[in-house]
Design an enzyme around this catalytic site. Structure first.
Site, PDB file in Angstrom:
ATOM      1  N   LEU A 523     -29.782  13.706 -59.199  1.00  5.36           N
ATOM      2  CA  LEU A 523     -30.299  14.580 -58.138  1.00  5.36           C
ATOM      3  C   LEU A 523     -31.814  14.659 -58.173  1.00  5.36           C
ATOM      4  O   LEU A 523     -32.457  14.934 -57.171  1.00  5.36           O
ATOM      5  CB  LEU A 523     -29.724  15.989 -58.294  1.00  5.36           C
ATOM      6  CG  LEU A 523     -28.235  16.167 -58.011  1.00  5.36           C
ATOM      7  CD1 LEU A 523     -27.783  17.558 -58.416  1.00  5.36           C
ATOM      8  CD2 LEU A 523     -27.943  15.934 -56.534  1.00  5.36           C
ATOM      9  N   GLY A 524     -32.368  14.459 -59.356  1.00  2.56           N
ATOM     10  CA  GLY A 524     -33.820  14.539 -59.444  1.00  2.56           C
ATOM     11  C   GLY A 524     -34.283  14.473 -60.883  1.00  2.56           C
ATOM     12  O   GLY A 524     -33.478  14.563 -61.824  1.00  2.56           O
ATOM     13  N   ARG A 525     -35.568  14.286 -61.051  1.00  2.00           N
ATOM     14  CA  ARG A 525     -36.154  14.273 -62.387  1.00  2.00           C
ATOM     15  C   ARG A 525     -37.270  15.286 -62.430  1.00  2.00           C
ATOM     16  O   ARG A 525     -38.066  15.369 -61.505  1.00  2.00           O
ATOM     17  CB  ARG A 525     -36.785  12.910 -62.678  1.00  2.00           C
ATOM     18  CG  ARG A 525     -35.839  11.898 -63.237  1.00  2.00           C
ATOM     19  CD  ARG A 525     -36.428  10.508 -63.097  1.00  2.00           C
ATOM     20  NE  ARG A 525     -35.358   9.531 -63.175  1.00  2.00           N
ATOM     21  CZ  ARG A 525     -35.054   8.884 -64.299  1.00  2.00           C
ATOM     22  NH1 ARG A 525     -35.754   9.106 -65.386  1.00  2.00           N
ATOM     23  NH2 ARG A 525     -34.042   8.037 -64.318  1.00  2.00           N
ATOM     24  N   GLY A 526     -37.320  16.055 -63.486  1.00  2.00           N
ATOM     25  CA  GLY A 526     -38.383  17.045 -63.602  1.00  2.00           C
ATOM     26  C   GLY A 526     -39.142  16.843 -64.893  1.00  2.00           C
ATOM     27  O   GLY A 526     -38.960  15.837 -65.585  1.00  2.00           O
ATOM     28  N   PHE A 528     -38.699  18.350 -67.512  1.00  2.00           N
ATOM     29  CA  PHE A 528     -37.918  18.635 -68.705  1.00  2.00           C
ATOM     30  C   PHE A 528     -36.692  17.763 -68.868  1.00  2.00           C
ATOM     31  O   PHE A 528     -36.113  17.701 -69.927  1.00  2.00           O
ATOM     32  CB  PHE A 528     -37.461  20.095 -68.692  1.00  2.00           C
ATOM     33  CG  PHE A 528     -38.601  21.032 -68.504  1.00  2.00           C
ATOM     34  CD1 PHE A 528     -39.600  21.128 -69.450  1.00  2.00           C
ATOM     35  CD2 PHE A 528     -38.687  21.820 -67.372  1.00  2.00           C
ATOM     36  CE1 PHE A 528     -40.669  21.978 -69.279  1.00  2.00           C
ATOM     37  CE2 PHE A 528     -39.755  22.681 -67.188  1.00  2.00           C
ATOM     38  CZ  PHE A 528     -40.746  22.765 -68.137  1.00  2.00           C
ATOM     39  N   GLY A 529     -36.295  17.127 -67.793  1.00  2.00           N
ATOM     40  CA  GLY A 529     -35.095  16.328 -67.923  1.00  2.00           C
ATOM     41  C   GLY A 529     -34.645  15.806 -66.576  1.00  2.00           C
ATOM     42  O   GLY A 529     -35.277  16.047 -65.548  1.00  2.00           O
ATOM     43  N   VAL A 531     -31.609  15.524 -63.672  1.00  2.00           N
ATOM     44  CA  VAL A 531     -30.521  16.357 -63.167  1.00  2.00           C
ATOM     45  C   VAL A 531     -29.476  15.493 -62.481  1.00  2.00           C
ATOM     46  O   VAL A 531     -29.818  14.610 -61.695  1.00  2.00           O
ATOM     47  CB  VAL A 531     -31.055  17.406 -62.171  1.00  2.00           C
ATOM     48  CG1 VAL A 531     -29.962  18.387 -61.805  1.00  2.00           C
ATOM     49  CG2 VAL A 531     -32.245  18.139 -62.749  1.00  2.00           C
ATOM     50  N   LYS A 548     -28.338  19.407 -66.048  1.00  2.00           N
ATOM     51  CA  LYS A 548     -29.671  18.935 -66.441  1.00  2.00           C
ATOM     52  C   LYS A 548     -29.618  18.434 -67.873  1.00  2.00           C
ATOM     53  O   LYS A 548     -29.289  19.181 -68.792  1.00  2.00           O
ATOM     54  CB  LYS A 548     -30.674  20.090 -66.305  1.00  2.00           C
ATOM     55  CG  LYS A 548     -32.043  19.743 -66.813  1.00  2.00           C
ATOM     56  CD  LYS A 548     -33.077  20.725 -66.291  1.00  2.00           C
ATOM     57  CE  LYS A 548     -34.024  20.017 -65.346  1.00  2.00           C
ATOM     58  NZ  LYS A 548     -34.805  20.874 -64.533  1.00  2.00           N
ATOM     59  N   ASP A 642     -44.541  26.493 -64.381  1.00  5.21           N
ATOM     60  CA  ASP A 642     -44.521  25.264 -63.582  1.00  5.21           C
ATOM     61  C   ASP A 642     -43.973  25.539 -62.186  1.00  5.21           C
ATOM     62  O   ASP A 642     -43.068  24.863 -61.712  1.00  5.21           O
ATOM     63  CB  ASP A 642     -43.702  24.183 -64.302  1.00  5.21           C
ATOM     64  CG  ASP A 642     -44.021  22.778 -63.788  1.00  5.21           C
ATOM     65  OD1 ASP A 642     -45.026  22.627 -63.043  1.00  5.21           O
ATOM     66  OD2 ASP A 642     -43.281  21.840 -64.120  1.00  5.21           O
TER      67      ASP A 642
END
Ligand SMILES: *[C@@H]1O[C@H](CO)[C@@H](O)[C@H](O)[C@H]1NC(C)=O
Ligand SMILES: *[C@@H]1O[C@H](CO)[C@@H](O)[C@H](O)[C@H]1NC(C)=O
Ligand SMILES: *[C@@H]1O[C@H](CO)[C@@H](O)[C@H](O)[C@H]1NC(C)=O
Ligand SMILES: *[C@@H]1O[C@H](CO)[C@@H](O)[C@H](O)[C@H]1NC(C)=O
Ligand SMILES: *[C@@H]1O[C@H](CO)[C@@H](O)[C@H](O)[C@H]1NC(C)=O
Ligand SMILES: *[C@@H]1O[C@H](CO)[C@@H](O)[C@H](O)[C@H]1NC(C)=O
Length: 809
Positions: A523-526, A528-529, A531, A548, A642
């Site tokens: 679903l996505g990358r942030g 911290f990790g 998802v 996540k 953040d």
């Protein structure tokens, strides 16, 4: 043939109803005029500007008509005056303006339903004033009767209440019979909001608001008039010329030249001042400016009546309005009346007690932070939870026991004045009979038709506290309090580390790998990790979740993982993404969140055409509220560190939900320690103090929020490369300040007409944004202040230049 028919009809009207041909112009309604409900040719009597209309308004989807005055130019034709004894009326009912009898309403058979009497006076004509006042005028021009002097549930600018006058709520949004609440200006000079029981019309002694503007020792110091003036200010006048304002003075009044104003005692008991743009381009809805009482669920004085909700119901506040819900094991008496009483879904009777011990017959559900402050019949003090629960179980009269402050109150039916009150720190033991179907575990308050479901974070309780039976337990969170979720209790007993004292579900790695189909759909990358989307059985329901997978963290943080997860797990707010559970098996660290179907704010801001201004403002307010909660309202302060559009998710109703909170600390930063260099935040959103070796506090989030707010307003990114010929950066914060200083907010929002039509709010939002991005962190407001300012509750002053230290600007 058709032509002949038309001709016949034409003649029919011309000769049988010559009166309806009387013309109504400039607000004047000639003597002898009539209107017939449902007759297509009859247009209502309009005020000169056409803002207000008087006549019959068809009730939605029904062949019934409301004899009323309404705003004629706005789409929902909001009714401001109506006859509350006979409405609605049948098709064919008539109203006639007659010189001797005044204004008379008759049913289709000609039976008089209502009249506005002019006594022995002769009326000359009626007049529909642009203020919304319908006046019967006498020969000397004096008013013989005015709708303003006979208010229903609404008062308008230029309308006053004299002592003895009252507004009466209607029964429901669509039922115009008299409801339970009234706002009365008493002879002693007090303005009082209270209830009266509908069938008997006897005043209950439950009072929700009292202006305290009566002075028994000094009559001159007592109120004599409630004034709603032409500017939209509302106040109580005293004979000594003093005024007691009713609208909070800190709230600026939207100008009447651009807005309609009205104040209505709504059917749910809230007296609210609303405004609505006069033009069709603004927000098409009424917006609440202020309301009384502050909290109708709890501001009750008096012992009688059920409270704002029915008996056995529980009231909580949403957007200053009461929302009612039956507690577990109770159902609505009348399923169509959400604000009505609830009845136990199982019989609690004393006859059966001999058949078996109470434990075999009854069990209970535990709820936090709800109370019915009346209805006690016994108090046990001192007590503890065990004793309290058991005492109620053993007592066949007891329907609910409340445990609080080492005391136990046993309560009998019907329970009244139920409310959610997180300040109480109470537990309610709600009894039900085992033989009946156990209470259905559901969200609390239950999802009401038309309201939004509140599946927020999850909370699980240790269920073995009471009597060893398998309790169905629910917990309300101690934080903000409206949003609850039920969860079947599962004590977390992770074999390696023992029970974790939290409300979260533990997942095995294998379970999550399966749920996400081996981490298949990203679903996505942030920061911290990564998802992944997954499907899990939660409360035996297939639930889409976001899993996540955290990047490897350093040793130090690893130890704190559970402590931090626990902190995150204790949060519960409608503007946060709820954490459902976690996994910390071997090297794996995963967090399981609610899935947000509308993706990120970053994506929403890219939409072309722009997402509507009203949705964007609601999102901004939502984020601010979420941050207030993180900073001030949960047990451990959480600084996000953040805040950026990628970390704001949107649920199916476009509510803003902050994600990734609590992780900054988890992954590397000891927030209380000073840090240098290693910036975790994201370029463009990071407060200047991150670059200095100063202490970092919650004001870093305020800064990032300010940047985000300016992005939401302008739909532009905080930093953009403009590489058309010359390599340059566009810096949104600089642009905002320039536009603001030069009074060019139109340039800032480009051609966002909706925003420009809402100039007051736009200006307020930009000013708040500039306050938030002050380089000097001590000048930045707290998130609470920000939230109040955005909502228009606190005043916003003109901000200074955000960069006093910089040479450029
Ligand atoms: C509404 O009802 C109250 C009594 O319940 C009455 O005094 C008042 O005049 C009524 N207003 C209208 C406009 O019918
Ligand atoms: C309409 O109402 C306003 C405000 O109360 C008043 O000043 C004006 O005289 C009224 N107009 C007529 C024609 O009565
Ligand atoms: C309103 O409050 C005053 C005291 O401030 C009290 O004397 C009065 O009785 C109250 N009114 C009602 C209707 O309770
Ligand atoms: C206006 O109100 C209607 C009905 O309550 C709602 O469906 C709609 O979303 C609202 N629109 C805005 C812009 O708030
Ligand atoms: C409650 O009080 C009873 C009697 O004083 C005691 O036996 C029991 O252990 C207490 N329970 C708890 C949970 O404190
Ligand atoms: C009420 O009881 C009936 C039958 O006992 C059951 O089917 C129903 O689910 C119950 N409703 C609630 C809200 O507990």
């Amino acid at each position: 043939m058709a032509y002949l028919c038309i001709q016949l009809i034409f003649f029919f009207f011309l000769f049988l109803f010559p009166i309806s041909a009387l013309s109504q112009k400039n607000g004047i309604v000639p003597e002898g005029s009539t209107l017939t409900a449902g007759e297509k040719s009859a247009s209502p009597w309009l005020s000169p500007s056409g803002d207000f209309a008087f006549g019959f308004q068809q009730v939605q989807d029904k062949d019934l008509f409301l004899f009323s005055i309404w705003y004629h130019k706005i789409p929902d034709k909001t009714v401001v005056w109506f006859v509350n004894s006979t409405n609605p009326v049948l098709r064919g009912s008539t109203v006639k303006l007659d010189a001797q009898t005044g204004l008379v309403l008759r049913d289709p058979r000609g039976i008089q339903l209502w009249s506005a009497n002019v006594g022995s006076n002769q009326l000359v004509h009626g007049f529909m004033n642009d203020t919304g006042n319908f006046v019967l005028q006498g020969s000397d021009g004096s008013p013989l009767w005015e709708s303003f002097r006979h208010p229903a549930d609404t008062i308008l600018p230029y309308q006053d209440l004299e002592t003895g006058d009252s507004l009466r709520s209607r029964q429901s949004a669509t039922n115009f019979s008299p409801g339970r609440f009234y706002l009365r200006f008493l002879d002693d000079g007090n303005l009082v909001l209270a209830t009266r029981s509908a069938p008997t019309n006897v005043d209950d002694e439950a009072e929700y608001y009292n202006s305290s503007t009566s002075d028994s020792t000094d009559a001159l110091n007592s109120g004599y008039q409630v004034t709603f003036d032409g500017r939209g200010d509302m106040y109580i006048r005293k004979r000594n010329d003093q005024r007691t304002p009713l609208n909070p003075v800190s709230i600026p009044l939207p100008p009447v030249s651009e807005n309609y104003h009205r104040a209505t005692i709504d059917f749910d008991g809230v007296f609210a001042h609303y405004y609505h743009p006069r033009t069709s381009t603004g927000n098409p809805n009424w917006t609440m400016l202020w309301s009384i009482p502050d909290n109708i669920c709890t501001n009750i004085r008096g012992e009688k009546g059920s409270g704002a909700c029915g008996f056995n119901s529980v009231c909580h506040l949403e957007l200053r309005r009461p929302v009612c819900a039956c507690p577990e094991g109770y159902v609505l008496l009348d399923t169509n009346d959400k604000y009505g009483s609830c009845k136990p879904n199982s019989s609690l009777v004393c006859d059966e007690v001999e058949e078996g011990s109470a434990e075999n017959l009854y069990d209970f559900v535990v709820a936090s932070d709800i109370d019915w402050p009346l209805s006690d019949f016994e108090q046990i003090n001192p007590s503890n939870e065990t004793i309290c629960g058991e005492a109620c179980l053993q007592d066949c009269f007891c329907a609910v026991a409340i445990f609080r402050d080492n005391s136990c109150w046993k309560k009998k039916l019907p329970l009244s004045n139920g409310r959610v009150d997180t300040s109480l720190q109470s537990k309610a033991f709600i009894k039900y009979r085992k033989r009946d179907a156990p209470p259905v575990l559901q969200t609390f308050p239950p999802v009401l038709a038309g309201s939004k479901p509140k599946n927020r974070g999850t909370v699980i309780l240790v269920g073995s506290v009471l009597l060893g039976s398998s309790f169905l337990v629910f917990v309300a969170t101690a934080c903000l309090g409206f949003y609850f979720i039920y969860y079947k209790k599962k004590v977390i007993t992770h074999p390696n580390t023992g029970a974790l004292n939290t409300n979260l579900r533990y997942f095995a790695y294998k379970e999550l790998a399966e749920a996400t189909n081996e981490f298949n759909e990203e679903l996505g990358r942030g920061s911290f990790g990564t998802v992944y989307k997954g499907d899990l059985q939660i409360r035996s329901k297939n639930t889409t979740v976001a899993v996540k997978k955290l990047y490897r963290m350093d040793q130090e943080a690893d130890k704190e993982f559970r402590a931090e997860v626990e902190t995150i797990g204790q949060t519960n707010h409608k503007n946060l993404v709820g954490l459902l559970g976690f996994c910390d098996e071997g090297q794996h660290r995963l967090l399981v969140y609610e899935y947000m179907s509308h993706g990120t704010l970053a994506r929403l801001l890219l939409n072309n055409p722009k997402t509507s201004w009203s949705i964007r403002t609601q999102i901004a307010i939502g984020i601010a509220r979420g941050l207030v909660y993180l900073h001030e309202e949960c047990s451990t302060q959480i600084i996000h560190c953040d805040i950026k559009p990628q970390n704001i998710l949107l649920d199916e109703y476009f509510n803003a939900r902050i994600s990734d909170f609590g992780l900054a600390k988890l992954l590397m930063i000891n927030q209380s320690r000073s840090i240098t260099g290693n910036i975790r935040g994201t370029k463009g959103y990071v407060a200047p103090e991150w670059f200095r070796s100063t202490q970092v506090n919650s004001k870093v989030d305020v800064y990032s929020f300010g940047v985000l707010l300016l992005e939401i307003i302008s739909c532009r990114k905080c930093v953009e490369d403009i590489e058309i010929g010359h390599a340059e950066f566009f810096i949104l914060t600089d642009w905002a300040w320039d536009c603001f200083q030069e009074g060019r907010l139109d340039a800032f929002v480009e051609n966002d007409l909706e925003a420009l039509n809402d100039m007051m709010v736009l200006e307020r939002f930009v000013m708040v944004g500039i306050w938030c991005i002050q380089e000097n962190s001590s000048l930045r407001p707290t998130m609470r202040k920000v939230s109040l300012m955005l909502e228009g509750i606190a005043e916003v002053t003109v901000p200074p230049c955000p960069y006093p230290f910089s040479t450029t600007g």
